[in-house]
Design a protein around this motif. Structure first.
Motif, PDB file in Angstrom:
ATOM      1  N   GLU A 118       0.829  -1.210   0.000  1.00  0.00           N
ATOM      2  CA  GLU A 118       0.000   0.000   0.000  1.00  0.00           C
ATOM      3  C   GLU A 118       0.862   1.258   0.000  1.00  0.00           C
ATOM      4  OE1 GLU A 118      -4.276  -0.968   1.999  1.00  0.00           O
ATOM      5  OE2 GLU A 118      -2.662  -0.484   3.370  1.00  0.00           O
ATOM      6  N   LYS A 142       0.366   4.749  -2.372  1.00  0.00           N
ATOM      7  CA  LYS A 142      -0.489   5.786  -1.784  1.00  0.00           C
ATOM      8  C   LYS A 142      -0.349   7.145  -2.437  1.00  0.00           C
ATOM      9  CE  LYS A 142      -1.927   4.180   2.633  1.00  0.00           C
ATOM     10  NZ  LYS A 142      -1.521   3.948   4.006  1.00  0.00           N
ATOM     11  N   ASN A 143       0.864   7.490  -2.824  1.00  0.00           N
ATOM     12  CA  ASN A 143       1.036   8.854  -3.356  1.00  0.00           C
ATOM     13  C   ASN A 143       0.886   8.922  -4.874  1.00  0.00           C
ATOM     14  OD1 ASN A 143       1.325  11.541  -2.756  1.00  0.00           O
ATOM     15  ND2 ASN A 143       3.546  11.541  -3.069  1.00  0.00           N
ATOM     16  N   LEU A 144       0.338   7.857  -5.478  1.00  0.00           N
ATOM     17  CA  LEU A 144       0.232   7.849  -6.936  1.00  0.00           C
ATOM     18  C   LEU A 144      -1.156   8.282  -7.386  1.00  0.00           C
ATOM     19  CD1 LEU A 144       2.130   4.562  -7.768  1.00  0.00           C
ATOM     20  CD2 LEU A 144       3.014   6.862  -7.446  1.00  0.00           C
ATOM     21  N   ARG A 145      -1.186   8.998  -8.509  1.00  0.00           N
ATOM     22  CA  ARG A 145      -2.462   9.391  -9.101  1.00  0.00           C
ATOM     23  C   ARG A 145      -3.009   8.223  -9.896  1.00  0.00           C
ATOM     24  NH1 ARG A 145       0.909  13.387  -9.961  1.00  0.00           N
ATOM     25  NH2 ARG A 145       0.513  15.512  -9.221  1.00  0.00           N
ATOM     26  N   LYS A 171      -7.735  -1.789  -6.792  1.00  0.00           N
ATOM     27  CA  LYS A 171      -8.340  -1.217  -5.592  1.00  0.00           C
ATOM     28  C   LYS A 171      -7.951   0.254  -5.439  1.00  0.00           C
ATOM     29  CE  LYS A 171      -8.956  -3.134  -1.095  1.00  0.00           C
ATOM     30  NZ  LYS A 171      -8.375  -4.151  -0.228  1.00  0.00           N
ATOM     31  N   PHE A 172      -6.677   0.545  -5.631  1.00  0.00           N
ATOM     32  CA  PHE A 172      -6.215   1.926  -5.505  1.00  0.00           C
ATOM     33  C   PHE A 172      -6.745   2.802  -6.635  1.00  0.00           C
ATOM     34  CE2 PHE A 172      -3.209   2.909  -2.064  1.00  0.00           C
ATOM     35  CZ  PHE A 172      -3.306   1.711  -1.383  1.00  0.00           C
ATOM     36  N   LYS A 220      -9.649   2.436  -8.028  1.00  0.00           N
ATOM     37  CA  LYS A 220     -11.037   2.715  -7.662  1.00  0.00           C
ATOM     38  C   LYS A 220     -11.077   3.790  -6.578  1.00  0.00           C
ATOM     39  CE  LYS A 220     -15.315   0.644  -6.004  1.00  0.00           C
ATOM     40  NZ  LYS A 220     -15.460   1.590  -4.875  1.00  0.00           N
ATOM     41  N   TYR A 221     -10.186   3.668  -5.601  1.00  0.00           N
ATOM     42  CA  TYR A 221     -10.149   4.671  -4.537  1.00  0.00           C
ATOM     43  C   TYR A 221      -9.822   6.053  -5.099  1.00  0.00           C
ATOM     44  CZ  TYR A 221      -9.313   7.017  -0.169  1.00  0.00           C
ATOM     45  OH  TYR A 221      -9.396   7.907   0.863  1.00  0.00           O
ATOM     46  N   ASN A 257     -12.380   9.117  -4.876  1.00  0.00           N
ATOM     47  CA  ASN A 257     -12.068  10.034  -3.785  1.00  0.00           C
ATOM     48  C   ASN A 257     -11.112  11.174  -4.091  1.00  0.00           C
ATOM     49  OD1 ASN A 257     -13.403   8.642  -1.326  1.00  0.00           O
ATOM     50  ND2 ASN A 257     -12.375   7.019  -2.445  1.00  0.00           N
ATOM     51  N   TYR A 258     -10.322  11.061  -5.156  1.00  0.00           N
ATOM     52  CA  TYR A 258      -9.237  12.030  -5.337  1.00  0.00           C
ATOM     53  C   TYR A 258      -9.709  13.485  -5.308  1.00  0.00           C
ATOM     54  CZ  TYR A 258      -5.453  14.690  -7.473  1.00  0.00           C
ATOM     55  OH  TYR A 258      -4.501  15.630  -7.733  1.00  0.00           O
ATOM     56  N   ARG A 303     -11.641  11.945   2.014  1.00  0.00           N
ATOM     57  CA  ARG A 303     -10.179  11.832   2.126  1.00  0.00           C
ATOM     58  C   ARG A 303      -9.597  11.132   0.920  1.00  0.00           C
ATOM     59  NH1 ARG A 303      -7.881  11.914   8.054  1.00  0.00           N
ATOM     60  NH2 ARG A 303      -9.608  12.994   9.007  1.00  0.00           N
TER      61      ARG A 303
END
Lengths: 219, 292
Positions: free
Chosen positions: B213, B217-220, B278-279, B281-282, B286-287, B292
């Motif tokens: 993770e 985390k810091n990726l677009r 998953k990331f 989709k997040y 959310n971006y 958050r």
């Protein structure tokens, strides 16, 4: 209903109520994502490392989510003088609710999940300080009310709620920063971890200093 | 007794030697190899890769996709194989003609797909040069040209995009109105904004390392999409989406050979794909929203 007439004549308070209602609704929508309980939903989707490796993370997170929405209810009622005068008991009951939820649930859980915050050391420090100050201000405000020092009570409750309101301002800043600059997600996070509450606190400090009598009473 | 043992070993060794190449080459059968001016029909077999560039289209927009033509089989003058381009994997069937010391191939796709058509190819030593025409004249691009070179597909887990590759997404622009004051007048401009991937896409290898993770985390969203699709590109997946073709079509190691590579994925890659999805989709949900 004299106070209702008074209320609607107070445009500042009315504007605050409408804006706050909208923001409260947005926060409620976020909270509802966590019903029913799910260990891999919304924010938790990128927190599986903590969910799987830190046994107390998930329960603490849920305590924070479920309790904190109750805290915001105070924003509707607790800062209006006419309401305070006409319905003293309502102020007291909701005040106790706020204090108990913050001191026993929201602030301690905020501190714990703050230790695992996204965005590295800088945001962890921000959230931990936020949680500690929130606890201290709320406790101070409560003790002042017990000691019947209502001027001090009001000042500390303003500080306390300014920090509670960071739940909203942090997310507003995020929308603004992403719209303007499209930074990488954790770069935004490091900024809003501080921007969410420091300006809020500065604002109420200014309010307390310059408008000890007038504006606080009308707000 | 000793002799018998040796002969058994010899037979076993013989089978061991022959079984492997036979397995691999069953598809590539050349019946009679006739050399024409130094060119052999053998050398036609295999995969031919290059740009498939539109030369006649309704929207007149220049466009090019990477295509692979696989020549599977040549029996007398009958050629069979597959064409793979933009996520479309089609069989073809056609004729091989020798003319003026050159090989000419005319290959036809079955015609039951909207984008089927006919290839005319001249084989020039190490080059497949030719044109393609669609059967259906109502589609956007009706004619294309190509120059293909022979390149075998090889899965290489270490293959990466590099800092020489263009990481801008030219196909998903956002329109934004900007105002500027020119000579005291306020004018409104509509500007196009293009998103661009970060250097993470050539630092993180999603086929070699188990992603955590904290790596993501810091990726677009675009970084995550590219990291996930680099796995598919390594396996020769032919992308249906222009968004992904634009990043991989111009990369040397990328040879599209299939529109389904699910079975080829390693367990590590499958795990990483799950996390990346998953990331993505997040990031999508959310971006830029209140939250958050």
């Amino acid at each position: 209903m004299a106070f209702l007439r008074k209320l609607t004549r107070n445009y500042w308070y009315l504007a605050w109520l409408l804006a706050f209602l909208f923001l409260f609704f947005l926060m409620l929508r976020i909270t509802l994502k966590y019903f029913p309980f799910n260990s891999d939903v919304a924010f938790l989707q990128i927190k599986q490392t903590e969910v799987n490796n830190v046994s107390f993370y998930l329960p603490t997170f849920y305590v924070h989510v479920y309790s904190s929405i109750l805290v915001l209810v105070a924003g509707f009622t607790q800062f209006n003088n006419s309401l305070l005068k006409s319905y003293r008991n309502l102020h007291r009951v909701l005040g106790y609710l706020y204090v108990i939820v913050v001191l026993f649930f929201s602030a301690p859980s905020g501190l714990v999940i703050g230790l695992f915050a996204n965005g590295g050391l800088s945001s962890k420090v921000a959230f931990v300080i936020l949680a500690i100050l929130w606890f201290v201000f709320t406790l101070n405000a409560t003790l002042s009310a017990k000691g019947r020092d209502f001027k001090r009570h009001r000042e500390f409750m303003l500080r306390s709620f300014a920090l509670a309101f960071s739940a909203v301002t942090l997310r507003l800043w995020k929308v603004i920063l992403v719209y303007l600059f499209q930074p990488a997600p954790m770069d935004v996070y490091q900024i809003i971890a501080w921007l969410g509450w420091v300006p809020n606190l500065l604002f109420v400090e200014w309010l307390i200093k310059n408008n000890t009598n007038k504006k606080i009473q009308t707000l | 007794m000793k002799k018998l043992l040796i002969s058994i070993v010899a037979v076993a060794a013989f089978y061991a030697c022959t079984s492997k190449p036979v397995e691999k080459n069953t598809e590539n059968v050349v019946e009679d190899t006739i050399a024409v001016s130094g060119l052999s029909r053998d050398s036609l077999l295999g995969s031919w890769v290059g740009n498939f560039t539109a030369s006649e289209s309704k929207d007149n927009i220049e466009s090019s996709n990477k295509i692979t033509l696989i020549i599977k089989n040549i029996q007398k003058d009958v050629v069979t194989g597959r064409s793979i381009v933009a996520g479309n994997d089609r069989p073809f069937y056609g004729k091989l003609i020798e003319k003026d010391g050159e090989f000419h191939l005319t290959l036809e796709e079955p015609g039951d797909d909207k984008y089927d058509g006919k290839f005319d190819i001249i084989f020039k030593g190490d080059l497949f040069e030719g044109s393609w025409e669609s059967f259906n004249k109502n589609i956007n691009v009706t004619k294309r040209n190509f120059k293909l070179t022979k390149k075998a597909f090889v899965y290489d887990a270490t293959a990466m995009l590099t800092d020489k590759d263009d990481l801008t997404d030219w196909h998903n622009e956002k329109l934004k109105k900007d105002t500027a004051t020119v000579d005291g007048k306020v004018e409104v401009y509509e500007n196009q904004y293009y998103r661009s991937a970060s250097d993470a896409v050539y630092k993180i290898n999603s086929s070699m390392q188990e992603l955590k993770e904290s790596d993501l985390k810091n990726l677009r969203k675009l970084d995550l999409q590219i990291l996930r699709n680099t796995i598919f590109a390594r396996h020769g997946y032919s992308f249906k989406k222009e968004t992904y073709r634009q990043f991989f079509d111009y990369v040397d190691w990328y040879v599209p050979i299939s529109n389904n590579v699910e079975k080829e994925l390693t367990s590590l890659e499958k795990k990483n794909i799950k996390l990346l999805e998953k990331f993505e989709k997040y990031a999508e949900d959310n971006y830029d929203t209140f939250g958050r």
